[in-house]
Design a protein around this motif. Structure first.
Motif, PDB file in Angstrom:
ATOM      1  N   ASP A 169       0.863  -1.177   0.000  1.00 19.88           N
ATOM      2  CA  ASP A 169       0.000   0.000   0.000  1.00 19.88           C
ATOM      3  C   ASP A 169       0.897   1.224   0.000  1.00 19.88           C
ATOM      4  O   ASP A 169       1.883   1.278   0.738  1.00 19.88           O
ATOM      5  CB  ASP A 169      -0.888   0.023   1.250  1.00 19.88           C
ATOM      6  CG  ASP A 169      -1.862  -1.134   1.286  1.00 19.88           C
ATOM      7  OD1 ASP A 169      -2.385  -1.487   0.207  1.00 19.88           O
ATOM      8  OD2 ASP A 169      -2.097  -1.689   2.360  1.00 19.88           O
ATOM      9  N   LEU A 170       0.556   2.213  -0.812  1.00 19.17           N
ATOM     10  CA  LEU A 170       1.364   3.424  -0.820  1.00 19.17           C
ATOM     11  C   LEU A 170       0.499   4.642  -1.073  1.00 19.17           C
ATOM     12  O   LEU A 170      -0.543   4.565  -1.714  1.00 19.17           O
ATOM     13  CB  LEU A 170       2.476   3.338  -1.866  1.00 19.17           C
ATOM     14  CG  LEU A 170       2.068   3.181  -3.330  1.00 19.17           C
ATOM     15  CD1 LEU A 170       2.185   4.517  -4.036  1.00 19.17           C
ATOM     16  CD2 LEU A 170       2.961   2.159  -3.974  1.00 19.17           C
ATOM     17  N   THR A 171       0.949   5.748  -0.519  1.00 20.00           N
ATOM     18  CA  THR A 171       0.316   7.042  -0.722  1.00 20.00           C
ATOM     19  C   THR A 171       1.420   8.015  -1.075  1.00 20.00           C
ATOM     20  O   THR A 171       2.424   8.099  -0.368  1.00 20.00           O
ATOM     21  CB  THR A 171      -0.398   7.515   0.559  1.00 20.00           C
ATOM     22  OG1 THR A 171      -1.370   6.541   0.930  1.00 20.00           O
ATOM     23  CG2 THR A 171      -1.058   8.852   0.351  1.00 20.00           C
ATOM     24  N   ILE A 172       1.243   8.726  -2.172  1.00 21.03           N
ATOM     25  CA  ILE A 172       2.230   9.709  -2.602  1.00 21.03           C
ATOM     26  C   ILE A 172       1.504  11.006  -2.921  1.00 21.03           C
ATOM     27  O   ILE A 172       0.480  10.998  -3.590  1.00 21.03           O
ATOM     28  CB  ILE A 172       3.004   9.241  -3.844  1.00 21.03           C
ATOM     29  CG1 ILE A 172       3.773   7.951  -3.535  1.00 21.03           C
ATOM     30  CG2 ILE A 172       3.964  10.326  -4.331  1.00 21.03           C
ATOM     31  CD1 ILE A 172       4.430   7.332  -4.742  1.00 21.03           C
ATOM     32  N   SER A 181       8.509   6.130   5.341  1.00 21.26           N
ATOM     33  CA  SER A 181       8.151   7.449   4.825  1.00 21.26           C
ATOM     34  C   SER A 181       9.322   7.988   4.028  1.00 21.26           C
ATOM     35  O   SER A 181      10.483   7.697   4.339  1.00 21.26           O
ATOM     36  CB  SER A 181       7.844   8.420   5.971  1.00 21.26           C
ATOM     37  OG  SER A 181       6.705   8.004   6.667  1.00 21.26           O
ATOM     38  N   ARG A 182       9.015   8.802   3.036  1.00 24.72           N
ATOM     39  CA  ARG A 182      10.078   9.396   2.222  1.00 24.72           C
ATOM     40  C   ARG A 182       9.674  10.819   1.861  1.00 24.72           C
ATOM     41  O   ARG A 182       8.528  11.075   1.500  1.00 24.72           O
ATOM     42  CB  ARG A 182      10.271   8.571   0.947  1.00 24.72           C
ATOM     43  CG  ARG A 182      11.287   9.164   0.005  1.00 24.72           C
ATOM     44  CD  ARG A 182      11.506   8.290  -1.198  1.00 24.72           C
ATOM     45  NE  ARG A 182      10.312   8.290  -2.041  1.00 24.72           N
ATOM     46  CZ  ARG A 182      10.173   7.519  -3.096  1.00 24.72           C
ATOM     47  NH1 ARG A 182      11.122   6.652  -3.422  1.00 24.72           N
ATOM     48  NH2 ARG A 182       9.089   7.572  -3.822  1.00 24.72           N
ATOM     49  N   VAL A 183      10.621  11.740   1.961  1.00 24.53           N
ATOM     50  CA  VAL A 183      10.416  13.128   1.548  1.00 24.53           C
ATOM     51  C   VAL A 183      11.501  13.469   0.540  1.00 24.53           C
ATOM     52  O   VAL A 183      12.671  13.212   0.777  1.00 24.53           O
ATOM     53  CB  VAL A 183      10.480  14.097   2.746  1.00 24.53           C
ATOM     54  CG1 VAL A 183      10.373  15.546   2.279  1.00 24.53           C
ATOM     55  CG2 VAL A 183       9.403  13.780   3.764  1.00 24.53           C
ATOM     56  N   MET A 184      11.088  14.036  -0.582  1.00 26.36           N
ATOM     57  CA  MET A 184      12.052  14.468  -1.595  1.00 26.36           C
ATOM     58  C   MET A 184      11.752  15.929  -1.945  1.00 26.36           C
ATOM     59  O   MET A 184      10.583  16.324  -1.984  1.00 26.36           O
ATOM     60  CB  MET A 184      11.955  13.616  -2.861  1.00 26.36           C
ATOM     61  CG  MET A 184      12.335  12.175  -2.621  1.00 26.36           C
ATOM     62  SD  MET A 184      12.503  11.167  -4.113  1.00 26.36           S
ATOM     63  CE  MET A 184      11.003  11.471  -4.976  1.00 26.36           C
ATOM     64  N   VAL A 185      12.800  16.697  -2.175  1.00 26.84           N
ATOM     65  CA  VAL A 185      12.640  18.088  -2.592  1.00 26.84           C
ATOM     66  C   VAL A 185      13.474  18.321  -3.854  1.00 26.84           C
ATOM     67  O   VAL A 185      14.469  17.627  -4.087  1.00 26.84           O
ATOM     68  CB  VAL A 185      13.057  19.085  -1.485  1.00 26.84           C
ATOM     69  CG1 VAL A 185      12.138  18.979  -0.295  1.00 26.84           C
ATOM     70  CG2 VAL A 185      14.492  18.872  -1.070  1.00 26.84           C
ATOM     71  N   ALA A 186      13.030  19.284  -4.650  1.00 25.73           N
ATOM     72  CA  ALA A 186      13.759  19.586  -5.890  1.00 25.73           C
ATOM     73  C   ALA A 186      13.585  21.068  -6.214  1.00 25.73           C
ATOM     74  O   ALA A 186      12.608  21.703  -5.808  1.00 25.73           O
ATOM     75  CB  ALA A 186      13.230  18.741  -7.037  1.00 25.73           C
ATOM     76  N   ALA A 187      14.547  21.582  -6.945  1.00 26.57           N
ATOM     77  CA  ALA A 187      14.481  22.950  -7.466  1.00 26.57           C
ATOM     78  C   ALA A 187      15.015  22.920  -8.888  1.00 26.57           C
ATOM     79  O   ALA A 187      15.948  22.169  -9.200  1.00 26.57           O
ATOM     80  CB  ALA A 187      15.292  23.910  -6.614  1.00 26.57           C
ATOM     81  N   GLY A 225       5.997  10.464   0.441  1.00 28.77           N
ATOM     82  CA  GLY A 225       5.478   9.127   0.183  1.00 28.77           C
ATOM     83  C   GLY A 225       5.422   8.331   1.469  1.00 28.77           C
ATOM     84  O   GLY A 225       6.322   8.400   2.306  1.00 28.77           O
ATOM     85  N   TYR A 226       4.340   7.570   1.635  1.00 25.84           N
ATOM     86  CA  TYR A 226       4.179   6.683   2.789  1.00 25.84           C
ATOM     87  C   TYR A 226       3.868   5.292   2.247  1.00 25.84           C
ATOM     88  O   TYR A 226       2.974   5.131   1.421  1.00 25.84           O
ATOM     89  CB  TYR A 226       3.046   7.158   3.697  1.00 25.84           C
ATOM     90  CG  TYR A 226       2.827   6.259   4.892  1.00 25.84           C
ATOM     91  CD1 TYR A 226       3.707   6.297   5.962  1.00 25.84           C
ATOM     92  CD2 TYR A 226       1.762   5.382   4.930  1.00 25.84           C
ATOM     93  CE1 TYR A 226       3.521   5.469   7.051  1.00 25.84           C
ATOM     94  CE2 TYR A 226       1.563   4.554   6.014  1.00 25.84           C
ATOM     95  CZ  TYR A 226       2.450   4.599   7.075  1.00 25.84           C
ATOM     96  OH  TYR A 226       2.267   3.775   8.152  1.00 25.84           O
TER      97      TYR A 226
END
Length: 61
Positions: A15-18, A51-57, A36-37
């Motif tokens: 199961d995933l939630t993004i 859990s995952r957190v990604m950032v971009a510029a 993402g979880y």
């Protein structure tokens, strides 16, 4: 076709939630953040999550 993960023999899929947010403050600059979880059940019956957190510029010259 994009295959994200192999389905285990027992047919259980993770199961995933993004969710993600993109912001463009002007025509040359864009920021983004994604969260993402993920939950899955291991072969021995235990449940795991992550859990995952990604950032971009991005700057366009």
């Amino acid at each position: 076709m994009i295959k994200l993960a192999e389905t285990p023999p027992d047919g259980h899929t993770p199961d995933l939630t993004i969710t993600h947010l993109m912001w463009t403050p002007n025509e040359r600059l864009m920021y983004g953040i994604e969260y993402g979880y993920f939950e899955t059940e291991l072969a021995d019956g235990r449940e795991e999550d992550a859990s995952r957190v990604m950032v971009a510029a991005q700057y366009s010259f």
